[in-house]
Design a protein around this motif. Structure first.
Motif, mmCIF file in Angstrom:
data_model
loop_
_atom_site.group_PDB
_atom_site.id
_atom_site.type_symbol
_atom_site.label_atom_id
_atom_site.label_comp_id
_atom_site.label_asym_id
_atom_site.label_seq_id
_atom_site.Cartn_x
_atom_site.Cartn_y
_atom_site.Cartn_z
ATOM 1 N N VAL A 46 -56.640 18.028 35.514
ATOM 2 C CA VAL A 46 -57.423 17.426 34.725
ATOM 3 C C VAL A 46 -57.302 15.921 34.753
ATOM 4 C CG1 VAL A 46 -58.558 17.414 32.358
ATOM 5 C CG2 VAL A 46 -58.184 19.652 33.660
ATOM 6 N N ARG A 47 -56.032 15.611 34.453
ATOM 7 C CA ARG A 47 -55.615 14.121 34.179
ATOM 8 C C ARG A 47 -55.766 13.394 35.224
ATOM 9 N NH1 ARG A 47 -51.504 11.763 35.859
ATOM 10 N NH2 ARG A 47 -50.139 13.551 36.344
ATOM 11 N N LEU A 48 -55.519 13.851 36.660
ATOM 12 C CA LEU A 48 -55.860 13.428 37.848
ATOM 13 C C LEU A 48 -57.452 13.103 38.029
ATOM 14 C CD1 LEU A 48 -53.527 15.110 40.271
ATOM 15 C CD2 LEU A 48 -53.255 12.440 39.330
ATOM 16 N N MET A 49 -58.172 14.032 37.498
ATOM 17 C CA MET A 49 -59.728 13.834 37.521
ATOM 18 C C MET A 49 -60.196 12.725 36.833
ATOM 19 S SD MET A 49 -60.894 17.702 38.010
ATOM 20 C CE MET A 49 -60.101 18.999 38.696
ATOM 21 N N GLU A 50 -59.558 12.860 35.717
ATOM 22 C CA GLU A 50 -60.098 11.719 34.651
ATOM 23 C C GLU A 50 -59.648 10.345 34.992
ATOM 24 O OE1 GLU A 50 -58.117 12.936 30.994
ATOM 25 O OE2 GLU A 50 -59.878 14.511 30.455
ATOM 26 N N GLU A 51 -58.388 10.109 35.719
ATOM 27 C CA GLU A 51 -58.085 8.980 36.391
ATOM 28 C C GLU A 51 -58.813 8.362 37.768
ATOM 29 O OE1 GLU A 51 -53.865 9.533 36.810
ATOM 30 O OE2 GLU A 51 -53.574 9.302 34.695
ATOM 31 N N GLY A 52 -59.706 9.509 38.115
ATOM 32 C CA GLY A 52 -60.273 9.260 39.193
ATOM 33 C C GLY A 52 -59.416 9.472 40.618
ATOM 34 N N LYS A 53 -58.434 9.954 40.592
ATOM 35 C CA LYS A 53 -57.222 10.328 41.740
ATOM 36 C C LYS A 53 -57.492 11.553 42.377
ATOM 37 C CE LYS A 53 -53.936 7.291 39.488
ATOM 38 N NZ LYS A 53 -52.511 7.185 39.031
ATOM 39 N N MET A 54 -58.701 12.337 41.779
ATOM 40 C CA MET A 54 -58.709 13.644 42.391
ATOM 41 C C MET A 54 -60.074 13.976 42.172
ATOM 42 S SD MET A 54 -56.907 17.176 41.429
ATOM 43 C CE MET A 54 -57.268 18.812 42.121
ATOM 44 N N PRO A 55 -60.967 14.504 43.148
ATOM 45 C CA PRO A 55 -62.605 14.611 42.798
ATOM 46 C C PRO A 55 -62.692 15.815 42.005
ATOM 47 C CG PRO A 55 -61.727 15.396 44.929
ATOM 48 C CD PRO A 55 -60.781 14.851 44.512
ATOM 49 N N LYS A 56 -63.740 15.463 41.109
ATOM 50 C CA LYS A 56 -64.029 16.808 40.161
ATOM 51 C C LYS A 56 -64.608 17.909 41.217
ATOM 52 C CE LYS A 56 -64.351 13.734 36.372
ATOM 53 N NZ LYS A 56 -65.248 13.139 35.105
ATOM 54 N N PRO A 57 -64.616 19.201 40.749
ATOM 55 C CA PRO A 57 -65.378 20.251 41.402
ATOM 56 C C PRO A 57 -66.691 20.208 41.069
ATOM 57 C CG PRO A 57 -63.966 21.094 39.661
ATOM 58 C CD PRO A 57 -63.626 19.565 39.711
ATOM 59 N N ASN A 58 -67.601 20.601 42.092
ATOM 60 C CA ASN A 58 -69.028 20.633 41.905
ATOM 61 C C ASN A 58 -69.179 21.968 41.174
ATOM 62 O OD1 ASN A 58 -71.741 21.673 42.176
ATOM 63 N ND2 ASN A 58 -71.992 20.312 43.675
ATOM 64 N N ILE A 59 -69.817 22.245 40.097
ATOM 65 C CA ILE A 59 -69.851 23.547 39.254
ATOM 66 C C ILE A 59 -70.663 24.427 40.160
ATOM 67 C CG2 ILE A 59 -72.058 22.813 38.337
ATOM 68 C CD1 ILE A 59 -69.450 24.716 36.700
ATOM 69 N N ASN A 60 -71.390 24.126 40.961
ATOM 70 C CA ASN A 60 -72.097 24.969 41.933
ATOM 71 C C ASN A 60 -71.089 25.816 42.954
ATOM 72 O OD1 ASN A 60 -74.613 24.804 40.882
ATOM 73 N ND2 ASN A 60 -75.069 22.947 41.993
ATOM 74 N N ASP A 61 -70.092 24.911 43.406
ATOM 75 C CA ASP A 61 -69.255 25.505 44.361
ATOM 76 C C ASP A 61 -68.241 26.572 43.629
ATOM 77 O OD1 ASP A 61 -70.160 23.716 46.225
ATOM 78 O OD2 ASP A 61 -68.647 22.044 45.774
#
Length: 65
Positions: free
Chosen positions: A46-61
């Motif tokens: 979650v921290r990496l996603m917030e920092e833009g270092k990891m893509p956020k998952p698509n809810i549909n996926d």
């Protein structure tokens, strides 16, 4: 009966005998640690996603078969 063992540096096997009470306690502690490790990984993601270092998952996926 299949017994657990450790291998020493010289590859010699040494049997390990653990009393039932200790085995149950160690098993419970190991399960607890697995949950803690899983939550720690999730929070790091979650921290990496917030920092833009990891893509956020698509809810549909998340709900695909």
């Amino acid at each position: 009966m299949n017994r657990p063992y450790l291998s020493k540096e010289n590859k010699k096997k040494t049997t390990v005998t653990v009393p039932n009470d200790d085995r149950e306690r160690l098993k419970a502690e190991a399960e607890k640690q697995k949950v803690i490790d899983s939550l720690t990984r999730a929070l790091n993601e979650v921290r990496l996603m917030e920092e833009g270092k990891m893509p956020k998952p698509n809810i549909n996926d998340l709900f695909k078969d």
